[in-house]
Write a protein that holds these residues in place. Sequence first.
Motif, PDB file in Angstrom:
ATOM      1  N   ILE A  84      -2.352  36.742 -33.122  1.00 61.49           N
ATOM      2  CA  ILE A  84      -2.034  36.427 -34.900  1.00 61.49           C
ATOM      3  C   ILE A  84      -2.258  35.440 -35.443  1.00 61.49           C
ATOM      4  O   ILE A  84      -2.339  33.924 -34.643  1.00 61.49           O
ATOM      5  N   HIS A  85      -3.153  35.321 -36.703  1.00 57.17           N
ATOM      6  CA  HIS A  85      -3.674  33.896 -37.451  1.00 57.17           C
ATOM      7  C   HIS A  85      -2.898  33.225 -37.345  1.00 57.17           C
ATOM      8  O   HIS A  85      -1.831  33.393 -38.795  1.00 57.17           O
ATOM      9  N   ASN A 134       0.018  27.084 -43.494  1.00 59.13           N
ATOM     10  CA  ASN A 134       1.608  26.036 -43.436  1.00 59.13           C
ATOM     11  C   ASN A 134       1.267  25.466 -41.978  1.00 59.13           C
ATOM     12  O   ASN A 134       1.549  25.367 -41.172  1.00 59.13           O
ATOM     13  N   ILE A 135       2.176  23.967 -42.232  1.00 57.43           N
ATOM     14  CA  ILE A 135       1.790  22.837 -42.212  1.00 57.43           C
ATOM     15  C   ILE A 135       3.358  21.940 -42.075  1.00 57.43           C
ATOM     16  O   ILE A 135       4.152  21.889 -42.955  1.00 57.43           O
ATOM     17  N   THR A 151       3.398  27.976 -38.925  1.00 55.75           N
ATOM     18  CA  THR A 151       3.184  29.086 -39.142  1.00 55.75           C
ATOM     19  C   THR A 151       3.608  29.866 -37.364  1.00 55.75           C
ATOM     20  O   THR A 151       3.610  30.248 -37.141  1.00 55.75           O
ATOM     21  N   ALA A 152       2.332  28.712 -36.582  1.00 53.42           N
ATOM     22  CA  ALA A 152       2.142  28.920 -34.606  1.00 53.42           C
ATOM     23  C   ALA A 152       3.905  29.005 -34.560  1.00 53.42           C
ATOM     24  O   ALA A 152       4.165  29.722 -33.705  1.00 53.42           O
ATOM     25  N   GLU A 153       4.618  28.253 -35.247  1.00 57.48           N
ATOM     26  CA  GLU A 153       6.615  27.958 -34.499  1.00 57.48           C
ATOM     27  C   GLU A 153       7.082  29.303 -35.444  1.00 57.48           C
ATOM     28  O   GLU A 153       7.960  30.035 -34.709  1.00 57.48           O
ATOM     29  N   TYR A 177      -1.149  35.375 -40.799  1.00 56.63           N
ATOM     30  CA  TYR A 177       0.537  34.479 -41.007  1.00 56.63           C
ATOM     31  C   TYR A 177       0.322  33.128 -42.284  1.00 56.63           C
ATOM     32  O   TYR A 177       1.164  32.917 -42.633  1.00 56.63           O
ATOM     33  N   ASP A 178      -1.042  33.334 -42.655  1.00 51.63           N
ATOM     34  CA  ASP A 178      -1.590  31.843 -43.482  1.00 51.63           C
ATOM     35  C   ASP A 178      -2.639  31.833 -43.915  1.00 51.63           C
ATOM     36  O   ASP A 178      -3.643  32.929 -43.396  1.00 51.63           O
TER      37      ASP A 178
END
Length: 553
Positions: A355-356, A317-318, A362-364, A307-308
């Motif tokens: 999930i990468h 994505n930060i 991205t984790a959110e 996903y990123d």
Amino acid sequence: MTDAHTVIYQARDILTMNPSNPRATHVAVRDGRILGVGSLDDLTGWGAHTLDTTFADHILIPGFIEAHGHVQDGAAWAMPYLGYYDRADPDGTIHPGSRSAAAAIARLEDLAAAIPDPAQPLVVWGYDPIYFTGEPRLSAADLDAVSSTRPIYVAHASGHVATVNTAMLALCDITAATETPGVEKGPDGHPTGELQESAAMMLAKPGMMAMAAAAMDPDAFRRYAAIGRNAGHTTLTDLVSLAFVAPQYADITHAVTSEPGFPARFVQYGMPNAGGPVAAQPVIDAFRRLKATETEKNRYGGVKLVYDGSIQGFTANISWPGYYTGQDNGLWTMDVPTFPDVVRAFHEADINLHIHCNGNETAEAAIEAIEAALKRYAWLNHRHTIQHAQLVSAAQLRRMAINNICVNFFTNHLWYWGDQHYELTVGPDRANQMNNCAAAIREGVRFSFHSDSGVTPTGHLHTMWCAVNRLTPSGRVLGPENRITPEQALHAATLGAAYQIHLDHEIGSIEVGKKADFAVLEQNPLDVDPIALKDIPVWGTVLAGEKHEAPRG
């Protein structure tokens, strides 16, 4: 109980990772499984046996489990290495690193000169520009100095970026008019030669085809298993398995893992996305077909979504305040509006997702998607895993614990890029909290860590060392309060990893009924000085009761 032969292995110490029976001196093995663990007197009651004293002066632990690895780690050695650090190949030969951009260019010139066919592409791997502070990014112009006619493809260490020369751009028709995200362009609007993430990298077909061809070679699997054996790993994962889209890949994997003496178990995860929308149903159908073909050494664990990108490539994505440099170059590598629907489709099909998510933004998004899926379908034992998870916050970890979401930290970043994260990518505060295994323990999240094999060398003694010491090459300790104990690290590298891939009932600890899979070490990881963890010599492994000795340098 059968009349099969029983072997009792003697060791100086056995660390079982079974809290009900934590240490022993002997383990009995029958039919490739653990019959008993204890003293010799405890085990002789099982009847006739052979006492094997090969490991009488060694330490047995559960075989290490790499829950985020890639067959590409074995495939890459079919091509030249251009990394920064020295690196051992599957035979144990050390390949020197290129410690400057100039040294890397010189290495490329030597490699190009050694190829007789002037039209044959030069494909190399492992380059990492982040180490060359103050120097411009590698560009097509730099590679044109190596050759203006031979196509050149340089795969970066992260696996998320490649740089190509003008000949490759021209061959693949990558121009100012190319609109694919990730094709970096200069002020003049023309491609610089840098290709970020899969969709852009795939445009350079000769490079990607060389990588894919190497991955389809049976020797790639043999080399990957040898790399794992050398580091004490008995179970390896392939998180970009081509079996889901290429039946011949599934056939190769089945054949190679069935070879007598093959020293590892494989667990494969399909990756359906390379940018854009994902059609989940064909992947679900492929997964179910493949599950029906499983063997003892060849399993299918689920699906990986990317996903990123990478933090060191400035494509993760930060969340606010973004990158320390002020850059905001994150890339969503899946179609954002449909991502929750894709997660829900696999979740409702009872398929484990890895999930990468390098960035916390991205984790959110991944956590929110899993939460939404759970509200519709209560598969509580899903064990979906946030991979890399380098910047997840305590609040995110608390939500992960509530929803049985696992985390697989990329702890090797603390060493390989820790100084760069501190000084360049995310700054001191966030660098000190990266890959925070201690926070996962406090918040009750089941975790492991990984090498992302191919990106960094496979080996849990090193990932453990990173989590325990949090040391960088400059001597910094990144967040000393976030260090964990060697015993906690050993759990993560064995049972923690087994849990994430739904195999903790078979592997991950030395206890009755489980597979007889052991790592054989020369020293006890719980007794040595923690700073010496990564330097513990590895004798080899035992897989299903069969000994596999690593080569000696």
